[in-house]
Design a protein around this motif. Structure first.
Motif, PDB file in Angstrom:
ATOM      1  N   TYR A   1      45.410  36.845  36.885  1.00  0.00           N
ATOM      2  CA  TYR A   1      46.650  37.160  37.085  1.00  0.00           C
ATOM      3  C   TYR A   1      46.775  37.539  38.527  1.00  0.00           C
ATOM      4  O   TYR A   1      45.676  37.939  39.465  1.00  0.00           O
ATOM      5  CB  TYR A   1      47.576  38.840  37.106  1.00  0.00           C
ATOM      6  N   ALA A   2      47.323  36.579  39.870  1.00  0.00           N
ATOM      7  CA  ALA A   2      47.393  37.009  41.356  1.00  0.00           C
ATOM      8  C   ALA A   2      48.724  36.704  42.165  1.00  0.00           C
ATOM      9  O   ALA A   2      49.674  36.210  41.598  1.00  0.00           O
ATOM     10  CB  ALA A   2      46.641  35.854  41.450  1.00  0.00           C
ATOM     11  N   THR A   3      48.746  37.809  42.816  1.00  0.00           N
ATOM     12  CA  THR A   3      50.133  37.870  43.791  1.00  0.00           C
ATOM     13  C   THR A   3      49.574  37.990  44.988  1.00  0.00           C
ATOM     14  O   THR A   3      48.378  38.126  45.298  1.00  0.00           O
ATOM     15  CB  THR A   3      50.762  39.521  43.566  1.00  0.00           C
ATOM     16  N   ARG A   4      50.472  38.271  45.900  1.00  0.00           N
ATOM     17  CA  ARG A   4      50.532  38.594  47.618  1.00  0.00           C
ATOM     18  C   ARG A   4      49.527  39.399  47.349  1.00  0.00           C
ATOM     19  O   ARG A   4      48.930  40.589  48.225  1.00  0.00           O
ATOM     20  CB  ARG A   4      51.615  38.871  48.389  1.00  0.00           C
ATOM     21  N   GLN A   5      49.600  40.850  46.990  1.00  0.00           N
ATOM     22  CA  GLN A   5      48.511  41.855  46.957  1.00  0.00           C
ATOM     23  C   GLN A   5      47.740  42.626  46.407  1.00  0.00           C
ATOM     24  O   GLN A   5      46.547  43.021  46.579  1.00  0.00           O
ATOM     25  CB  GLN A   5      50.402  43.555  46.601  1.00  0.00           C
ATOM     26  N   ILE A   6      47.526  42.008  45.237  1.00  0.00           N
ATOM     27  CA  ILE A   6      47.116  42.044  43.654  1.00  0.00           C
ATOM     28  C   ILE A   6      46.418  41.211  43.203  1.00  0.00           C
ATOM     29  O   ILE A   6      47.012  40.086  43.196  1.00  0.00           O
ATOM     30  CB  ILE A   6      46.862  43.003  42.507  1.00  0.00           C
TER      31      ILE A   6
ATOM     32  N   GLY B   1      35.931  42.538  22.494  1.00  0.00           N
ATOM     33  CA  GLY B   1      36.698  42.700  23.127  1.00  0.00           C
ATOM     34  C   GLY B   1      36.383  42.636  24.577  1.00  0.00           C
ATOM     35  O   GLY B   1      36.302  41.779  24.976  1.00  0.00           O
ATOM     36  N   SER B   2      38.258  42.861  24.997  1.00  0.00           N
ATOM     37  CA  SER B   2      37.769  42.093  26.800  1.00  0.00           C
ATOM     38  C   SER B   2      38.454  43.606  27.695  1.00  0.00           C
ATOM     39  O   SER B   2      39.178  44.676  26.726  1.00  0.00           O
ATOM     40  CB  SER B   2      38.312  41.519  27.268  1.00  0.00           C
ATOM     41  N   ILE B   3      37.857  43.925  29.218  1.00  0.00           N
ATOM     42  CA  ILE B   3      38.469  45.032  29.502  1.00  0.00           C
ATOM     43  C   ILE B   3      39.283  43.791  31.222  1.00  0.00           C
ATOM     44  O   ILE B   3      38.808  43.050  31.208  1.00  0.00           O
ATOM     45  CB  ILE B   3      37.681  45.606  30.217  1.00  0.00           C
ATOM     46  N   VAL B   4      40.372  44.516  31.783  1.00  0.00           N
ATOM     47  CA  VAL B   4      40.865  43.905  33.087  1.00  0.00           C
ATOM     48  C   VAL B   4      40.696  45.065  34.436  1.00  0.00           C
ATOM     49  O   VAL B   4      40.690  45.920  33.858  1.00  0.00           O
ATOM     50  CB  VAL B   4      42.102  43.638  32.253  1.00  0.00           C
ATOM     51  N   PHE B   5      40.132  44.053  35.462  1.00  0.00           N
ATOM     52  CA  PHE B   5      40.200  44.576  36.575  1.00  0.00           C
ATOM     53  C   PHE B   5      41.059  44.340  37.816  1.00  0.00           C
ATOM     54  O   PHE B   5      41.501  43.343  37.206  1.00  0.00           O
ATOM     55  CB  PHE B   5      38.952  44.656  37.031  1.00  0.00           C
ATOM     56  N   GLN B   6      41.709  45.296  38.206  1.00  0.00           N
ATOM     57  CA  GLN B   6      42.572  44.992  39.387  1.00  0.00           C
ATOM     58  C   GLN B   6      41.615  44.925  40.297  1.00  0.00           C
ATOM     59  O   GLN B   6      41.492  45.762  41.230  1.00  0.00           O
ATOM     60  CB  GLN B   6      43.896  45.961  39.457  1.00  0.00           C
ATOM     61  N   SER B   7      42.597  44.179  41.506  1.00  0.00           N
ATOM     62  CA  SER B   7      41.749  44.878  43.213  1.00  0.00           C
ATOM     63  C   SER B   7      42.665  44.109  44.050  1.00  0.00           C
ATOM     64  O   SER B   7      43.820  43.195  43.907  1.00  0.00           O
ATOM     65  CB  SER B   7      40.655  43.503  43.202  1.00  0.00           C
ATOM     66  N   ASN B   8      42.302  45.043  45.533  1.00  0.00           N
ATOM     67  CA  ASN B   8      43.322  44.605  45.776  1.00  0.00           C
ATOM     68  C   ASN B   8      42.468  43.753  47.172  1.00  0.00           C
ATOM     69  O   ASN B   8      43.643  43.555  48.426  1.00  0.00           O
ATOM     70  CB  ASN B   8      43.322  46.070  46.803  1.00  0.00           C
ATOM     71  N   ARG B   9      42.264  42.530  46.592  1.00  0.00           N
ATOM     72  CA  ARG B   9      41.961  41.464  47.730  1.00  0.00           C
ATOM     73  C   ARG B   9      42.220  40.446  48.592  1.00  0.00           C
ATOM     74  O   ARG B   9      42.697  40.355  49.906  1.00  0.00           O
ATOM     75  CB  ARG B   9      40.933  40.768  47.122  1.00  0.00           C
ATOM     76  N   PRO B  10      44.396  40.073  47.626  1.00  0.00           N
ATOM     77  CA  PRO B  10      44.805  39.072  48.445  1.00  0.00           C
ATOM     78  C   PRO B  10      46.028  40.116  49.617  1.00  0.00           C
ATOM     79  O   PRO B  10      45.390  38.904  51.151  1.00  0.00           O
ATOM     80  CB  PRO B  10      45.665  39.147  47.280  1.00  0.00           C
ATOM     81  N   PHE B  11      45.884  41.291  49.558  1.00  0.00           N
ATOM     82  CA  PHE B  11      46.257  42.224  50.429  1.00  0.00           C
ATOM     83  C   PHE B  11      45.694  42.217  51.454  1.00  0.00           C
ATOM     84  O   PHE B  11      45.548  42.344  53.049  1.00  0.00           O
ATOM     85  CB  PHE B  11      46.664  43.506  50.057  1.00  0.00           C
ATOM     86  N   LEU B  12      44.043  42.854  51.381  1.00  0.00           N
ATOM     87  CA  LEU B  12      42.889  42.702  52.929  1.00  0.00           C
ATOM     88  C   LEU B  12      42.785  41.818  53.395  1.00  0.00           C
ATOM     89  O   LEU B  12      42.728  41.375  54.387  1.00  0.00           O
ATOM     90  CB  LEU B  12      41.877  43.313  52.132  1.00  0.00           C
ATOM     91  N   ARG B  13      42.813  40.498  52.345  1.00  0.00           N
ATOM     92  CA  ARG B  13      42.747  39.172  53.049  1.00  0.00           C
ATOM     93  C   ARG B  13      43.823  38.118  53.824  1.00  0.00           C
ATOM     94  O   ARG B  13      43.730  38.244  54.957  1.00  0.00           O
ATOM     95  CB  ARG B  13      41.956  38.376  51.875  1.00  0.00           C
ATOM     96  N   ALA B  14      45.225  39.358  53.706  1.00  0.00           N
ATOM     97  CA  ALA B  14      46.132  38.978  54.300  1.00  0.00           C
ATOM     98  C   ALA B  14      46.451  39.496  55.550  1.00  0.00           C
ATOM     99  O   ALA B  14      47.353  39.186  56.403  1.00  0.00           O
ATOM    100  CB  ALA B  14      47.046  38.931  53.277  1.00  0.00           C
ATOM    101  N   ASN B  15      46.043  40.165  55.883  1.00  0.00           N
ATOM    102  CA  ASN B  15      46.005  41.898  56.692  1.00  0.00           C
ATOM    103  C   ASN B  15      45.066  41.412  57.407  1.00  0.00           C
ATOM    104  O   ASN B  15      44.834  41.731  58.843  1.00  0.00           O
ATOM    105  CB  ASN B  15      46.280  42.574  56.621  1.00  0.00           C
ATOM    106  N   GLY B  16      44.365  40.940  57.491  1.00  0.00           N
ATOM    107  CA  GLY B  16      42.322  40.325  57.839  1.00  0.00           C
ATOM    108  C   GLY B  16      41.763  41.151  58.412  1.00  0.00           C
ATOM    109  O   GLY B  16      40.472  41.282  58.379  1.00  0.00           O
TER     110      GLY B  16
ATOM    111  N   LYS C   1      36.419  44.738  55.280  1.00  0.00           N
ATOM    112  CA  LYS C   1      36.616  46.429  54.074  1.00  0.00           C
ATOM    113  C   LYS C   1      36.196  45.791  53.241  1.00  0.00           C
ATOM    114  O   LYS C   1      36.357  44.888  52.198  1.00  0.00           O
ATOM    115  CB  LYS C   1      38.623  46.797  54.582  1.00  0.00           C
ATOM    116  N   ARG C   2      36.009  47.375  52.521  1.00  0.00           N
ATOM    117  CA  ARG C   2      35.725  46.537  50.664  1.00  0.00           C
ATOM    118  C   ARG C   2      36.558  47.152  50.158  1.00  0.00           C
ATOM    119  O   ARG C   2      37.649  47.819  49.720  1.00  0.00           O
ATOM    120  CB  ARG C   2      34.714  48.440  50.442  1.00  0.00           C
ATOM    121  N   ILE C   3      36.264  45.875  49.188  1.00  0.00           N
ATOM    122  CA  ILE C   3      37.535  45.680  47.872  1.00  0.00           C
ATOM    123  C   ILE C   3      37.263  46.747  46.767  1.00  0.00           C
ATOM    124  O   ILE C   3      36.580  47.304  46.349  1.00  0.00           O
ATOM    125  CB  ILE C   3      36.998  44.981  47.198  1.00  0.00           C
ATOM    126  N   ASP C   4      38.474  47.415  46.524  1.00  0.00           N
ATOM    127  CA  ASP C   4      38.803  48.714  45.419  1.00  0.00           C
ATOM    128  C   ASP C   4      38.754  47.553  43.952  1.00  0.00           C
ATOM    129  O   ASP C   4      39.608  46.601  43.746  1.00  0.00           O
ATOM    130  CB  ASP C   4      39.758  49.253  46.028  1.00  0.00           C
TER     131      ASP C   4
END
Length: 93
Positions: A22-27, A37-52, A56-59
């Motif tokens: 899954y990908a949007t402009r923010q997450i 089984g499986s696990i899912v991680f979410q990051s704020n990388r697209p938001f950080l990169r869009a704001n230049g 900054k460390r990815i959460d």
């Protein structure tokens, strides 16, 4: 987008298949699969990169699934971080 990460968990280097689901402009979300089984991680990388904010460390946040230890979560998050940085360097993200 599918790939593979390597993480040291409980003293052993292990490989896990990873997929961006899954990908949007923010997450964005990545699924890591294992034997049980499986696990899912979410990051704020697209938001950080869009704001230049390239330095900054990815959460990374665990949003689905459970792990036995926090060290395993940290190791998988670090593996995902390296995987994403490699994809950015190659121009795939």
């Amino acid at each position: 987008m599918k790939g593979e990460i390597t993480a040291r968990i409980e003293g052993f280097m292990r490989r896990y298949p990873v997929e961006r689901i899954y990908a949007t402009r923010q997450i964005e979300q990545f699924r890591i699969s294992g034997r049980n089984g499986s696990i899912v991680f979410q990051s704020n990388r697209p938001f950080l990169r869009a704001n230049g904010l390239k330095l900054k460390r990815i959460d990374w946040k665990l949003i689905e699934g459970t792990l036995r230890s926090m060290s395993a979560k940290d190791a998988l998050a670090q593996g995902l971080d390296e995987y994403v940085k490699q994809l950015e360097k190659e121009g795939k993200l």
